[in-house]
Design a protein around this motif. Structure first.
Motif, short mmCIF file in Angstrom:
data_model
loop_
_atom_site.label_atom_id
_atom_site.label_comp_id
_atom_site.label_asym_id
_atom_site.label_seq_id
_atom_site.Cartn_x
_atom_site.Cartn_y
_atom_site.Cartn_z
N THR A 21 -6.61 46.32 129.52
CA THR A 21 -6.85 44.90 129.37
C THR A 21 -7.31 44.37 130.72
N TRP A 83 -12.60 48.18 126.78
CA TRP A 83 -11.80 47.17 127.43
C TRP A 83 -11.52 45.99 126.52
N THR A 84 -10.38 45.38 126.72
CA THR A 84 -10.05 44.12 126.09
C THR A 84 -9.97 43.08 127.19
N ASN A 86 -8.44 39.65 128.38
CA ASN A 86 -7.38 38.70 128.06
C ASN A 86 -7.85 37.30 128.42
#
Ligand code: ZN
Length: 89
Positions: A21, A83-84, A86
């Protein structure tokens, strides 16, 4: 557009960046225990700094603030590295 598998910016970053993240932050907002005035993009080694002229001042970073990724490399590698981002920060 697909990247060639031997992109010069790739050197085993999947060992520590795969599936992470990431947080989009200003470099000046980083929280580090070490007192560094700059970091480098984990891929292209572009400089991040809030004191060095012409350095990048914002980008994507891991939760611990240890790894930084510039916006161009983020765009190029976000699918490969899953990927994340946030959005809360
Ligand atoms: Zn980069």
């Amino acid at each position: 557009m697909t990247l060639p598998p031997d992109d010069w910016r790739l050197f085993k970053q999947e060992n520590y960046l795969l599936g992470k993240t990431l947080y989009f932050k200003k470099y000046s907002d980083r929280q580090l225990t070490a007192n560094r005035d700059h970091d480098h993009c984990s891929f292209c080694t572009e400089k991040f700094s809030d004191v060095i002229p012409n350095a990048l001042t914002q980008g994507y970073t891991t939760e611990d603030g240890y790894h930084w990724i510039c916006e161009k490399c983020f765009a190029d590698f976000k699918d490969k590295f899953k990927w994340t981002v946030n959005p809360a920060l």
